[in-house]
Structures are given as structure tokens and as C-alpha cells.
Design a protein around this motif. Structure first.
Motif, PDB file in Angstrom:
ATOM      1  N   ALA A  91      -6.950  -5.975  -4.443  1.00  0.00           N
ATOM      2  CA  ALA A  91      -5.992  -4.124  -3.908  1.00  0.00           C
ATOM      3  C   ALA A  91      -5.566  -4.225  -3.234  1.00  0.00           C
ATOM      4  CB  ALA A  91      -7.550  -3.044  -3.800  1.00  0.00           C
ATOM      5  N   LYS A  92      -5.404  -4.687  -1.925  1.00  0.00           N
ATOM      6  CA  LYS A  92      -4.512  -4.657  -0.682  1.00  0.00           C
ATOM      7  C   LYS A  92      -2.631  -5.001  -1.242  1.00  0.00           C
ATOM      8  CE  LYS A  92      -5.577  -8.955   1.676  1.00  0.00           C
ATOM      9  NZ  LYS A  92      -5.901  -9.337   2.695  1.00  0.00           N
ATOM     10  N   LEU A 119     -13.004   7.100  -1.883  1.00  0.00           N
ATOM     11  CA  LEU A 119     -12.811   5.866  -1.085  1.00  0.00           C
ATOM     12  C   LEU A 119     -11.902   6.237   0.317  1.00  0.00           C
ATOM     13  CD1 LEU A 119     -12.399   3.398  -2.983  1.00  0.00           C
ATOM     14  CD2 LEU A 119     -14.914   3.223  -2.405  1.00  0.00           C
ATOM     15  N   PRO A 120     -12.731   5.746   1.770  1.00  0.00           N
ATOM     16  CA  PRO A 120     -11.859   5.843   2.419  1.00  0.00           C
ATOM     17  C   PRO A 120     -10.688   4.522   2.579  1.00  0.00           C
ATOM     18  CG  PRO A 120     -14.088   5.659   3.272  1.00  0.00           C
ATOM     19  CD  PRO A 120     -13.952   5.379   2.414  1.00  0.00           C
ATOM     20  N   LEU A 121      -9.003   4.822   2.880  1.00  0.00           N
ATOM     21  CA  LEU A 121      -7.859   4.063   2.372  1.00  0.00           C
ATOM     22  C   LEU A 121      -8.318   2.627   3.202  1.00  0.00           C
ATOM     23  CD1 LEU A 121      -5.211   3.002   1.275  1.00  0.00           C
ATOM     24  CD2 LEU A 121      -4.360   4.236   3.229  1.00  0.00           C
ATOM     25  N   GLU A 122      -9.474   2.324   4.053  1.00  0.00           N
ATOM     26  CA  GLU A 122      -9.708   1.323   4.839  1.00  0.00           C
ATOM     27  C   GLU A 122     -10.364   0.503   3.940  1.00  0.00           C
ATOM     28  OE1 GLU A 122     -10.688   3.051   8.007  1.00  0.00           O
ATOM     29  OE2 GLU A 122     -12.794   2.443   8.299  1.00  0.00           O
ATOM     30  N   TYR A 125      -8.259  -2.436   1.839  1.00  0.00           N
ATOM     31  CA  TYR A 125      -7.999  -3.321   2.349  1.00  0.00           C
ATOM     32  C   TYR A 125      -8.947  -4.563   2.783  1.00  0.00           C
ATOM     33  CZ  TYR A 125      -3.712  -1.025   2.843  1.00  0.00           C
ATOM     34  OH  TYR A 125      -2.525  -0.445   2.732  1.00  0.00           O
ATOM     35  N   GLU A 126     -10.188  -4.279   2.369  1.00  0.00           N
ATOM     36  CA  GLU A 126     -11.237  -5.238   2.468  1.00  0.00           C
ATOM     37  C   GLU A 126     -10.815  -6.399   1.732  1.00  0.00           C
ATOM     38  OE1 GLU A 126     -13.398  -5.189   5.002  1.00  0.00           O
ATOM     39  OE2 GLU A 126     -13.350  -3.249   5.637  1.00  0.00           O
ATOM     40  N   GLU A 127     -11.279  -7.582   2.040  1.00  0.00           N
ATOM     41  CA  GLU A 127     -10.502  -9.251   1.271  1.00  0.00           C
ATOM     42  C   GLU A 127     -11.522  -8.779   0.051  1.00  0.00           C
ATOM     43  OE1 GLU A 127      -8.765 -12.157   2.204  1.00  0.00           O
ATOM     44  OE2 GLU A 127      -7.895 -10.340   4.120  1.00  0.00           O
ATOM     45  N   ASP A 128     -12.639  -8.760  -0.797  1.00  0.00           N
ATOM     46  CA  ASP A 128     -13.404  -8.625  -1.478  1.00  0.00           C
ATOM     47  C   ASP A 128     -12.956  -7.693  -2.278  1.00  0.00           C
ATOM     48  OD1 ASP A 128     -14.227  -7.101   0.512  1.00  0.00           O
ATOM     49  OD2 ASP A 128     -16.727  -8.197  -0.115  1.00  0.00           O
ATOM     50  N   VAL A 151     -13.619  -3.394  -7.985  1.00  0.00           N
ATOM     51  CA  VAL A 151     -14.668  -3.435  -7.297  1.00  0.00           C
ATOM     52  C   VAL A 151     -14.652  -3.361  -5.504  1.00  0.00           C
ATOM     53  CG1 VAL A 151     -16.018  -5.428  -7.877  1.00  0.00           C
ATOM     54  CG2 VAL A 151     -14.649  -5.298 -10.068  1.00  0.00           C
ATOM     55  N   VAL A 152     -14.978  -2.817  -5.603  1.00  0.00           N
ATOM     56  CA  VAL A 152     -15.814  -2.724  -4.018  1.00  0.00           C
ATOM     57  C   VAL A 152     -17.204  -2.787  -4.109  1.00  0.00           C
ATOM     58  CG1 VAL A 152     -15.381  -1.127  -2.254  1.00  0.00           C
ATOM     59  CG2 VAL A 152     -14.212  -0.576  -4.283  1.00  0.00           C
ATOM     60  N   PRO A 153     -17.155  -3.737  -3.929  1.00  0.00           N
ATOM     61  CA  PRO A 153     -18.279  -4.596  -3.386  1.00  0.00           C
ATOM     62  C   PRO A 153     -19.722  -4.349  -2.064  1.00  0.00           C
ATOM     63  CG  PRO A 153     -17.227  -6.570  -3.645  1.00  0.00           C
ATOM     64  CD  PRO A 153     -16.782  -5.665  -3.679  1.00  0.00           C
ATOM     65  N   ARG A 154     -19.705  -4.129  -1.191  1.00  0.00           N
ATOM     66  CA  ARG A 154     -19.827  -3.883  -0.069  1.00  0.00           C
ATOM     67  C   ARG A 154     -20.444  -2.423  -0.084  1.00  0.00           C
ATOM     68  NH1 ARG A 154     -17.192  -5.992   4.013  1.00  0.00           N
ATOM     69  NH2 ARG A 154     -15.489  -6.863   2.170  1.00  0.00           N
ATOM     70  N   LEU A 155     -19.916  -1.347  -1.593  1.00  0.00           N
ATOM     71  CA  LEU A 155     -20.505  -0.294  -2.003  1.00  0.00           C
ATOM     72  C   LEU A 155     -21.752   0.242  -3.130  1.00  0.00           C
ATOM     73  CD1 LEU A 155     -17.142   1.687  -0.328  1.00  0.00           C
ATOM     74  CD2 LEU A 155     -19.263   0.829   0.788  1.00  0.00           C
TER      75      LEU A 155
END
Ligand SMILES: Nc1nc2c(c(=O)[nH]1)N[C@H]1C(S)=C(S)[C@@H](COP(=O)(O)O)O[C@H]1N2
Ligand SMILES: [Mo]
Length: 199
Positions: A91-92, A119-122, A125-128, A151-155
Motif C-alpha cells: 500500500a505504501k 483507516l488512519p492513513l498511517e 504505511y505499515e510494511e504488511d 489486506v491490513v493484517p493487524r486490524l
């Protein structure tokens, strides 16, 4: 291809509280029907608070550099699927092309079929965090989001929008479909941020 393996749990319990494992099974969780997608008219847009608004055709999307990300998936309805190997575009990378303006703090994600999430924009920018075309080496099936899903695995996985068509960058947050219908606005599985009301 670059392979990114991040401990989704980041030092916490691997399986978040209140979740059970589905093993090799992969449930389909969709509100409504699987939309029909035609790659000839498909595009991906990044609009709103960006220096360089994007509108990419499928051919242009396929030129972007790809990565593989191994990550767990946690649905708010309590199932978790571990060790998914996603293939797609970070995504980044997409945000780097669009160049967010300093005022941009939130993202509204939109999809074929009308589903939205925020989502918050930041978080993008997460690697995953990636836009995936593949799962465990195979192209996504229509039910799981073909041709492209976020895919935003941590949420919680309702943030991982299937059939994604674009992003709008915003200064103020704009709750998406489930966020307007009782789900938590942020959705951290380890803090059990399932709903916006307390049970
Ligand atoms: N466009 C769209 N994306 C969506 C959904 C949806 O209904 N529509 N459901 C979400 C929910 S609640 C979950 S748990 C995951 C499920 O992904 P899967 O069906 O590939 O397992 O997709 C998410 N993305
Ligand atoms: Mo879900």
C-alpha cells in the motif's frame, strides 16, 4: 520477489482474545453478493488530499512492483486464519505515487458493490499492508476479492476490503459501512475493539 514476514501479533499472543482457528478452511464473509468485475472497465483511483491523483487501468496496475506478505487474518465474528501468504502491491508504494498532502490523515476505501471502510492513513504505511491479487500462490477467487483486495493484517478483517477500487485521502475521518453500523471505528483485535458500543 521481496518476501515480508512480520509478526502480526508483534509480541502479543499470536491469536487475539476470543478468536478460534479455522485451520486450512477459509470462510467467505461478505455483506451482500459477490460483484461482477470487468477488467476492461476496471480502474484504481487515489483521490482527495494528494499531490498526484491516480487513475490506473488494470494493465497499469499490473506494472507495479509486487511483494509477498505472510500474515494472519482475524474476523470480528471470531474466526482467525493463520499464515496467509498474500501477493500484491504494498500500500505504501501506491501512496508514494500519489504523494499525500500534509493535511491527509485518514483514508476512505471504496469497492465494487458499494462497500466502504476507513483507516488512519498511517495504517497503510505499515510494511504488511498491501493490495493483494494472490493468496497462497493462487489468484484470488471472486468470493475472496478478485481481482484486488486490500489486506491490513493487524486490524480486524472487515478493514481488508475486497474488490477494492480506490482510496480517498481525507483530513477528517469518515466511517465506512460497518463502522456506521456498530463496528468499532479502529478495530484492533488484541484490544477486542469489535463494536463501538459496550456489551
Ligand atoms: N467489499 C467487501 N469487502 C469485505 C467484506 C465485504 O462484505 N465487502 N467483508 C469483510 C469482512 S467482515 C471480512 S471478515 C473479510 C473476509 O474476507 P474473506 O471473505 O476473503 O474471508 O472481508 C472483508 N472485506
Ligand atoms: Mo469479518
Amino acid at each position: 520477489m521481496e518476501r515480508i514476514e512480520i509478526d502480526t501479533a508483534r509480541g502479543k499472543e499470536r491469536v487475539p482474545p476470543g478468536q478460534y482457528l479455522v485451520g486450512d478452511r477459509w470462510p467467505v464473509l461478505t455483506y451482500g453478493a459477490t460483484p461482477e468485475v470487468d477488467l476492461r472497465s476496471w480502474d484504481f483511483s487515489v483521490s482527495g488530499l494528494v499531490e498526484n491523483p491516480l487513475r490506473l487501468t488494470w494493465e497499469e496496475w499490473e506494472e507495479l512492483p509486487t511483494v509477498e506478505v505472510k500474515a494472519d487474518m482475524h474476523c470480528v465474528t471470531s474466526w482467525s486464519k493463520l499464515d496467509n501468504l498474500w501477493g500484491g502491491v504494498q500500500a505504501k508504494r501506491v501512496l508514494e505515487l500519489a504523494r499525500p498532502k500534509p493535511e491527509a490523515r485518514y483514508v476512505s476505501v471504496f469497492c465494487d458493490g458499494g462497500y466502504t471502510t476507513n483507516l488512519p492513513l498511517e495504517e497503510l504505511y505499515e510494511e504488511d499492508a498491501l493490495f493483494a491479487t494472490h493468496h497462497d500462490g493462487e489468484p484470488l477467487t471472486p468470493d475472496h476479492g478478485w481481482p484486488l483486495r486490500l489486506v491490513v493484517p493487524r486490524l480486524y478483517a472487515w478493514k481488508s476490503a475486497k474488490w477494492v477500487r480506490g482510496l480517498e485521502l481525507l483530513a477528517e475521518d469518515r466511517p465506512g459501512f460497518w463502522e456506521q453500523n456498530g463496528y468499532h471505528n479502529y478495530g484492533d483485535p488484541w484490544r477486542e475493539q469489535r463494536y463501538s458500543f459496550s456489551l
